[in-house]
Design a protein around this motif. Structure first.
Motif, short mmCIF file in Angstrom:
data_model
loop_
_atom_site.label_atom_id
_atom_site.label_comp_id
_atom_site.label_asym_id
_atom_site.label_seq_id
_atom_site.Cartn_x
_atom_site.Cartn_y
_atom_site.Cartn_z
N LEU A 4 0.83 -1.20 0.00
CA LEU A 4 0.00 0.00 0.00
C LEU A 4 0.86 1.25 0.00
O LEU A 4 0.59 2.20 -0.74
CB LEU A 4 -0.94 0.00 1.21
N ARG A 50 2.47 1.69 -3.45
CA ARG A 50 1.47 2.05 -4.47
C ARG A 50 0.84 3.42 -4.20
O ARG A 50 0.19 3.98 -5.07
CB ARG A 50 0.37 1.00 -4.53
N TRP A 91 -1.51 3.77 -1.97
CA TRP A 91 -2.92 3.42 -1.75
C TRP A 91 -3.26 3.40 -0.27
O TRP A 91 -2.43 3.08 0.57
CB TRP A 91 -3.22 2.03 -2.29
N SER A 92 -4.51 3.66 0.01
CA SER A 92 -5.07 3.42 1.34
C SER A 92 -5.71 2.03 1.32
O SER A 92 -5.81 1.40 0.26
CB SER A 92 -6.15 4.46 1.64
N GLU A 93 -6.15 1.57 2.47
CA GLU A 93 -6.87 0.30 2.52
C GLU A 93 -8.16 0.41 1.69
O GLU A 93 -8.56 -0.54 1.02
CB GLU A 93 -7.18 -0.07 3.96
N ARG A 94 -8.77 1.58 1.72
CA ARG A 94 -9.99 1.81 0.95
C ARG A 94 -9.71 1.69 -0.56
O ARG A 94 -10.50 1.12 -1.30
CB ARG A 94 -10.56 3.19 1.28
N GLU A 95 -8.56 2.21 -1.00
CA GLU A 95 -8.22 2.11 -2.42
C GLU A 95 -7.94 0.67 -2.81
O GLU A 95 -8.33 0.22 -3.89
CB GLU A 95 -7.03 3.00 -2.78
N LEU A 96 -7.27 -0.08 -1.95
CA LEU A 96 -7.07 -1.51 -2.21
C LEU A 96 -8.42 -2.18 -2.39
O LEU A 96 -8.63 -2.96 -3.32
CB LEU A 96 -6.28 -2.18 -1.08
N HIS A 97 -9.35 -1.87 -1.51
CA HIS A 97 -10.70 -2.44 -1.59
C HIS A 97 -11.37 -2.06 -2.92
O HIS A 97 -11.98 -2.90 -3.57
CB HIS A 97 -11.53 -1.96 -0.40
N ARG A 98 -11.23 -0.80 -3.32
CA ARG A 98 -11.80 -0.36 -4.61
C ARG A 98 -11.21 -1.16 -5.77
O ARG A 98 -11.93 -1.57 -6.68
CB ARG A 98 -11.54 1.13 -4.83
N GLN A 99 -9.89 -1.34 -5.75
CA GLN A 99 -9.24 -2.10 -6.81
C GLN A 99 -9.71 -3.55 -6.83
O GLN A 99 -9.93 -4.13 -7.89
CB GLN A 99 -7.71 -2.04 -6.64
#
Length: 120
Positions: free
Chosen positions: A31, A34, A36-44
């Motif tokens: 994360l 990249r 990314w936040s945890e939320r962005e990982l979830h979105r991906q």
């Protein structure tokens, strides 16, 4: 006639508390690299068809699953960079490769089978 392939092999992995923390460190390192936040990982993950909840992603990234589930690790793995080594809070990863083709190798980071010499 419709032919369907079904993978019936399930990894029988014994997770350790230390291993669960290593999984979290691998997720956190990815994360951070990249951006990314945890939320962005979830979105991906959702964009790739995952149905895993954001709260579940948060628990794995924080090292809080009591007993990691294969289906969750299988869905997170394609987004996580390959771990080369973990030494305390220092995680060395290969950002040119992920666990997309081998989620079991990702899962083994959380087990007694992990060693820095065979993590890549």
């Amino acid at each position: 006639m419709k032919i369907v392939a079904v993978d019936v092999s399930e990894a029988q992995i014994t997770y350790t508390p230390e291993g669960i923390q290593r999984l979290a460190k691998a997720i956190k390192a990815t994360l951070k690299l990249r951006g990314w936040s945890e939320r962005e990982l979830h979105r991906q993950m959702q964009a790739a068809g995952s149905t895993i909840a954001l709260g579940t992603v948060n628990r794995y990234a924080k090292g809080r699953p009591i007993n990691p589930k294969n289906e969750v690790l299988r869905e997170i793995a394609p987004f996580i960079y390959r771990v080369v080594s973990i030494d305390g809070d220092s995680v060395e990863v290969d950002p040119s490769r992920t666990y997309a083709d081998d989620w079991i190798a990702f899962a083994k980071i959380g087990s007694t089978e992990f060693s820095n010499s065979n993590s890549h």
